[in-house]
Every structure is written in C-alpha cells, then in structure tokens.
Design a protein around this motif. Structure first.
Motif, PDB file in Angstrom:
ATOM      1  N   THR A  24      34.142  38.375  52.332  1.00 45.76           N
ATOM      2  CA  THR A  24      35.435  39.029  52.457  1.00 45.76           C
ATOM      3  C   THR A  24      36.143  38.515  53.714  1.00 45.76           C
ATOM      4  O   THR A  24      35.495  38.177  54.709  1.00 45.76           O
ATOM      5  CB  THR A  24      35.271  40.559  52.542  1.00 45.76           C
ATOM      6  OG1 THR A  24      34.321  40.858  53.580  1.00 45.76           O
ATOM      7  CG2 THR A  24      34.743  41.122  51.234  1.00 45.76           C
ATOM      8  N   CYS A  25      37.468  38.446  53.650  1.00 44.12           N
ATOM      9  CA  CYS A  25      38.219  37.806  54.742  1.00 44.12           C
ATOM     10  C   CYS A  25      39.352  38.687  55.247  1.00 44.12           C
ATOM     11  O   CYS A  25      40.006  39.382  54.473  1.00 44.12           O
ATOM     12  CB  CYS A  25      38.840  36.507  54.253  1.00 44.12           C
ATOM     13  SG  CYS A  25      37.604  35.283  53.818  1.00 44.12           S
ATOM     14  N   ALA A  26      39.597  38.574  56.550  1.00 45.62           N
ATOM     15  CA  ALA A  26      40.731  39.269  57.167  1.00 45.62           C
ATOM     16  C   ALA A  26      42.017  38.503  56.881  1.00 45.62           C
ATOM     17  O   ALA A  26      41.983  37.336  56.481  1.00 45.62           O
ATOM     18  CB  ALA A  26      40.499  39.352  58.670  1.00 45.62           C
ATOM     19  N   ASP A  27      43.146  39.161  57.136  1.00 42.66           N
ATOM     20  CA  ASP A  27      44.445  38.480  57.064  1.00 42.66           C
ATOM     21  C   ASP A  27      44.629  37.757  58.409  1.00 42.66           C
ATOM     22  O   ASP A  27      45.275  38.256  59.328  1.00 42.66           O
ATOM     23  CB  ASP A  27      45.545  39.522  56.823  1.00 42.66           C
ATOM     24  CG  ASP A  27      46.900  38.872  56.608  1.00 42.66           C
ATOM     25  OD1 ASP A  27      47.021  37.644  56.853  1.00 42.66           O
ATOM     26  OD2 ASP A  27      47.836  39.596  56.212  1.00 42.66           O
ATOM     27  N   VAL A  28      44.020  36.586  58.505  1.00 44.94           N
ATOM     28  CA  VAL A  28      43.952  35.894  59.808  1.00 44.94           C
ATOM     29  C   VAL A  28      45.355  35.497  60.288  1.00 44.94           C
ATOM     30  O   VAL A  28      45.659  35.598  61.483  1.00 44.94           O
ATOM     31  CB  VAL A  28      43.024  34.652  59.718  1.00 44.94           C
ATOM     32  CG1 VAL A  28      42.887  33.987  61.079  1.00 44.94           C
ATOM     33  CG2 VAL A  28      41.642  35.060  59.203  1.00 44.94           C
ATOM     34  N   GLU A 160      37.535  44.463  43.016  1.00 34.92           N
ATOM     35  CA  GLU A 160      37.447  45.658  43.872  1.00 34.92           C
ATOM     36  C   GLU A 160      37.302  45.293  45.351  1.00 34.92           C
ATOM     37  O   GLU A 160      37.428  46.145  46.222  1.00 34.92           O
ATOM     38  CB  GLU A 160      36.338  46.599  43.417  1.00 34.92           C
ATOM     39  CG  GLU A 160      34.998  45.996  43.047  1.00 34.92           C
ATOM     40  CD  GLU A 160      34.956  45.362  41.654  1.00 34.92           C
ATOM     41  OE1 GLU A 160      35.382  44.195  41.566  1.00 34.92           O
ATOM     42  OE2 GLU A 160      34.485  45.995  40.701  1.00 34.92           O
ATOM     43  N   LEU A 161      37.053  44.006  45.629  1.00 36.61           N
ATOM     44  CA  LEU A 161      36.893  43.594  47.036  1.00 36.61           C
ATOM     45  C   LEU A 161      38.222  43.180  47.658  1.00 36.61           C
ATOM     46  O   LEU A 161      38.310  42.995  48.864  1.00 36.61           O
ATOM     47  CB  LEU A 161      35.908  42.416  47.128  1.00 36.61           C
ATOM     48  CG  LEU A 161      34.475  42.717  46.682  1.00 36.61           C
ATOM     49  CD1 LEU A 161      33.645  41.441  46.680  1.00 36.61           C
ATOM     50  CD2 LEU A 161      33.842  43.747  47.608  1.00 36.61           C
ATOM     51  N   ILE A 162      39.235  42.990  46.820  1.00 38.63           N
ATOM     52  CA  ILE A 162      40.516  42.503  47.341  1.00 38.63           C
ATOM     53  C   ILE A 162      41.545  43.629  47.287  1.00 38.63           C
ATOM     54  O   ILE A 162      41.733  44.248  46.246  1.00 38.63           O
ATOM     55  CB  ILE A 162      41.007  41.286  46.528  1.00 38.63           C
ATOM     56  CG1 ILE A 162      39.957  40.177  46.626  1.00 38.63           C
ATOM     57  CG2 ILE A 162      42.349  40.787  47.043  1.00 38.63           C
ATOM     58  CD1 ILE A 162      40.281  38.934  45.857  1.00 38.63           C
ATOM     59  N   GLY A 163      42.183  43.913  48.423  1.00 34.16           N
ATOM     60  CA  GLY A 163      43.178  44.978  48.466  1.00 34.16           C
ATOM     61  C   GLY A 163      43.454  45.365  49.891  1.00 34.16           C
ATOM     62  O   GLY A 163      42.745  44.937  50.801  1.00 34.16           O
ATOM     63  N   PRO A 164      44.484  46.214  50.097  1.00 34.04           N
ATOM     64  CA  PRO A 164      44.909  46.560  51.453  1.00 34.04           C
ATOM     65  C   PRO A 164      43.800  47.165  52.321  1.00 34.04           C
ATOM     66  O   PRO A 164      43.715  46.872  53.491  1.00 34.04           O
ATOM     67  CB  PRO A 164      46.032  47.573  51.249  1.00 34.04           C
ATOM     68  CG  PRO A 164      46.447  47.439  49.835  1.00 34.04           C
ATOM     69  CD  PRO A 164      45.308  46.844  49.078  1.00 34.04           C
ATOM     70  N   GLU A 165      42.926  47.998  51.750  1.00 28.41           N
ATOM     71  CA  GLU A 165      41.867  48.623  52.549  1.00 28.41           C
ATOM     72  C   GLU A 165      40.577  47.815  52.482  1.00 28.41           C
ATOM     73  O   GLU A 165      39.549  48.236  52.965  1.00 28.41           O
ATOM     74  CB  GLU A 165      41.607  50.050  52.056  1.00 28.41           C
ATOM     75  CG  GLU A 165      42.722  51.038  52.354  1.00 28.41           C
ATOM     76  CD  GLU A 165      42.920  51.258  53.841  1.00 28.41           C
ATOM     77  OE1 GLU A 165      41.935  51.480  54.553  1.00 28.41           O
ATOM     78  OE2 GLU A 165      44.081  51.187  54.299  1.00 28.41           O
ATOM     79  N   ALA A 166      40.651  46.660  51.803  1.00 27.03           N
ATOM     80  CA  ALA A 166      39.440  45.856  51.657  1.00 27.03           C
ATOM     81  C   ALA A 166      39.704  44.469  52.238  1.00 27.03           C
ATOM     82  O   ALA A 166      40.067  44.334  53.393  1.00 27.03           O
ATOM     83  CB  ALA A 166      39.032  45.816  50.194  1.00 27.03           C
ATOM     84  N   SER A 167      39.535  43.463  51.409  1.00 22.51           N
ATOM     85  CA  SER A 167      39.596  42.096  51.892  1.00 22.51           C
ATOM     86  C   SER A 167      40.949  41.476  51.569  1.00 22.51           C
ATOM     87  O   SER A 167      41.527  41.743  50.516  1.00 22.51           O
ATOM     88  CB  SER A 167      38.476  41.331  51.198  1.00 22.51           C
ATOM     89  OG  SER A 167      38.457  40.004  51.571  1.00 22.51           O
TER      90      SER A 167
END
Ligand SMILES: Cc1ncc(COP(=O)(O)O)c(C=O)c1O
Length: 335
Positions: A24-28, A160-167
């Motif tokens: 999972t990745c941050a919004d770098v 389910e891993l991608i979204g505002p509260e996730a990745s």
C-alpha cells in the motif's frame, strides 16, 4: 499530515514509508507538496519500491512524486543480492555533501564488489527489459488473483485497499490474501504453507498472508502457489481455532514521545514484566513483523493498549525481532 505539521513548529523534515510491506502506498506527491510549502524535505523509505520507476501500472516512484530523498532496497523488489540498498536524492533541501558524509559514517570501507555488480546488473536489466519483465509479472499477478477468487474461504484483496482512508496506490505484485474465511489466522496459514508445501509467504498477520510475486515468477511458480493455497483451504478445518489479537486504533499507536530516542536508549535501563511496563518510558524498539513499523520506540510512554496488542499478538504468532526478550515476557524501560 498538515495537522501534524502545524502541531509542532520544530519539525525539521518528514520521513514516511511507502510502499509498506503490504504494497500500500501514500499519496507521496501531495505529502511532498505539503512539505515543500513549508520548506521541509521529504524522505521516503521506499525499501519495497525498487521496481516502481519501470512500469506505469506500478505506484509512483518517490523521485517522480517530488520527494527529496528515497532509500531503496534493490534486494527486495529488484531481486538483487541482500544488502544492496541505494538512495536517490534530488533538489536542494538535502545537502548532498552532508548526505555523503552521513553515508560514509555508516558504511564499510570494504565495499563488496558482488553487491555493486548486482546493483549495476539490475539497473541495466531494468533499463533494457524492465517494462517487459514487469509486464509479465503483473500478468501473473492478475491471473493469481483470479484463481484465488475461485478458492472457497480465500479473498485476494485489491479494491478494498485503495481509497481515501486506505492506500493511494497499490503494488499489485504483492498479492494480499485474507484467510479469515477459512477460520484460521495468517500466522497459521504461513506456518502450514511452509511446513506442508515448502512455500514461504512474504508476510503473515492475524488474518492475512501476502504472496510476494516478482520478475522471477512465471505460470510455473504461480501454479505451485495456487496448488499450495488449494491444499491450505482443504486442510484449514484441521487447524486449531486462532488466538485473537487486540488491535489498537491508529491513534492508540501514536504513543507520546517523552524523551529523545537517543537519551532513552543510552539511559540506565531495567527489564520489567510486560504489564508492569504500562506508564513507563520504553528504552528499546519493539517492531511487529509485519508491518515492520515500530509499535514502540525508545523514549515513548508505554500504554495499556499497546501492551495488550503486543501480548495478544505474540501469543497468536506475531514476530518481534527487536526487543531484548522477543517473547516480550519483559520489556526494557528507562530505570
Ligand atoms: C519498510 C522497510 N524499510 C526498510 C527495511 C530495511 O531495509 P534493508 O533491508 O535495505 O536494510 C525494511 C526491511 O524489511 C522494510 O520493510
């Protein structure tokens, strides 16, 4: 992030881990913008991101996202020889001469030529064939996910891993599989796969395992994985019920730092029984693997919630390589 930056006027820079060991990745890019608006450098632990620059389906490389410095383990997703880590630097917020002096202080005077050759060989392979080999690996990952979806009790996670509260972005070469539908924990699944099928997963936790695919995988290796997972699903009913892990909230993991890590680490210390450590100042690093991110650092006040998490985690199979007592019967605190 901006609330954290506004809270403390002494912030000298920001260090984040992205990708995490889960892929999972941050919004770098956005974090880099927030840092640069304040004149702060952004440092990225990109240990799991050696392959990122070479395929558009992979998450954004920290340097392309505007980070000032990133550290990359070529031996992870680059499949290089162990210890082959490199850093990339750009811009003028981190002084390259000072950085070189810091690296010099930590590195050996006897560099290993095999390591350097492996790093350079990987660089060349990526430049010449990176897109092609990663494309093939990503297709293997797509196929693995589709086939896992057909096994009762297993869920290959992605959306389910991608979204505002996730990745923000996801490395799809890390195939994260929820095994809780089999009524077992990820720790039990990993142990079973190793013992019965000689398959080692990249990570395991209270409800997931992660199959780490790389440019070395092909339909032959994914068949071995799928066969092993099918066997696991068939045998899961024979395993004992999993021990539950008391997961703390993200806020509870943000423990209060009351001493500088250096001061706590070098202080006079004592080892006390885990539950007696609540309220004391930790003098060691306690890192559950996964995710490989410390739950406690020297200088932090130990809370009941973190102790409960670690105690139930160890009982369920969590690995804690750092503390003086890896079973955490005792924890090292400032005397
Ligand atoms: C997120 C993260 N950062 C850093 C490291 C350590 O990197 P290295 O193996 O290059 O020392 C790891 C190792 O697992 C990791 O998962």
């Amino acid at each position: 992030m901006h609330r954290a930056l506004d809270r403390d006027s002494d912030v000298a820079g920001v260090l984040i881990t992205s990708p995490t060991p889960y892929g999972t990745c941050a919004d770098v890019s956005e974090i880099a913008r927030l840092c640069h608006d304040r004149g702060l450098p952004l440092l990225v632990d990109e240990a799991w991101g050696a392959h990122l620059p070479f395929h558009e389906r992979l998450p954004t490389w920290a340097m392309d996202a505007g980070a000032d410095l990133c550290v990359v383990s070529v031996h992870k997703m680059g499949a290089g020889l162990e210890q082959g880590s490199v850093f990339h630097q750009q811009g003028d917020l981190v002084d390259p001469t000072f950085l070189a002096a810091c690296a010099d202080m930590l590195s050996t005077t006897s560099p290993n030529v095999l390591l350097w050759a492996a790093i350079d060989g990987w660089r060349r392979q990526m430049v010449e064939h990176g897109h092609e080999v990663l494309d093939a690996a990503l297709q293997v990952a797509d196929d693995v996910r589709e086939r896992i979806a057909k096994i009762d009790g297993l869920t290959a996670l992605r959306d389910e891993l991608i979204g505002p509260e996730a990745s923000h972005e996801l490395d799809e070469l890390k195939v994260l599989v929820d095994v809780s539908g089999l009524g077992i924990s990820g720790y039990q699944a990993a142990d079973w796969l190793r013992a019965h099928r000689a398959v080692d997963v990249g990570l395991s936790d209270h409800r997931r395992i992660e199959a780490q695919l790389s440019l070395a995988d092909d339909p032959g290796t994914s068949d071995v994985l799928l066969d092993a997972l099918t066997g696991l699903a068939r045998s899961a009913g024979e395993l004992p019920a999993p021990r539950s892990v008391e997961l703390p909230s993200p806020e509870a993991l943000d423990t209060e730092a009351v001493m500088l890590p250096r001061d706590a680490f070098f202080a006079s210390v004592e080892d006390v029984p885990l539950y007696a450590a609540v309220g004391r100042i930790c003098a060691e690093q306690v890192t559950p693997y996964p995710p490989g991110i410390p739950a406690l650092l020297p200088g932090e006040r130990i809370t009941g919630e973190v102790v409960e998490y670690l105690a139930t985690g160890v009982a369920a199979g969590m690995v804690l390589p750092d503390p003086a007592d890896p079973q955490l019967g005792t924890v090292r605190v400032v005397a």
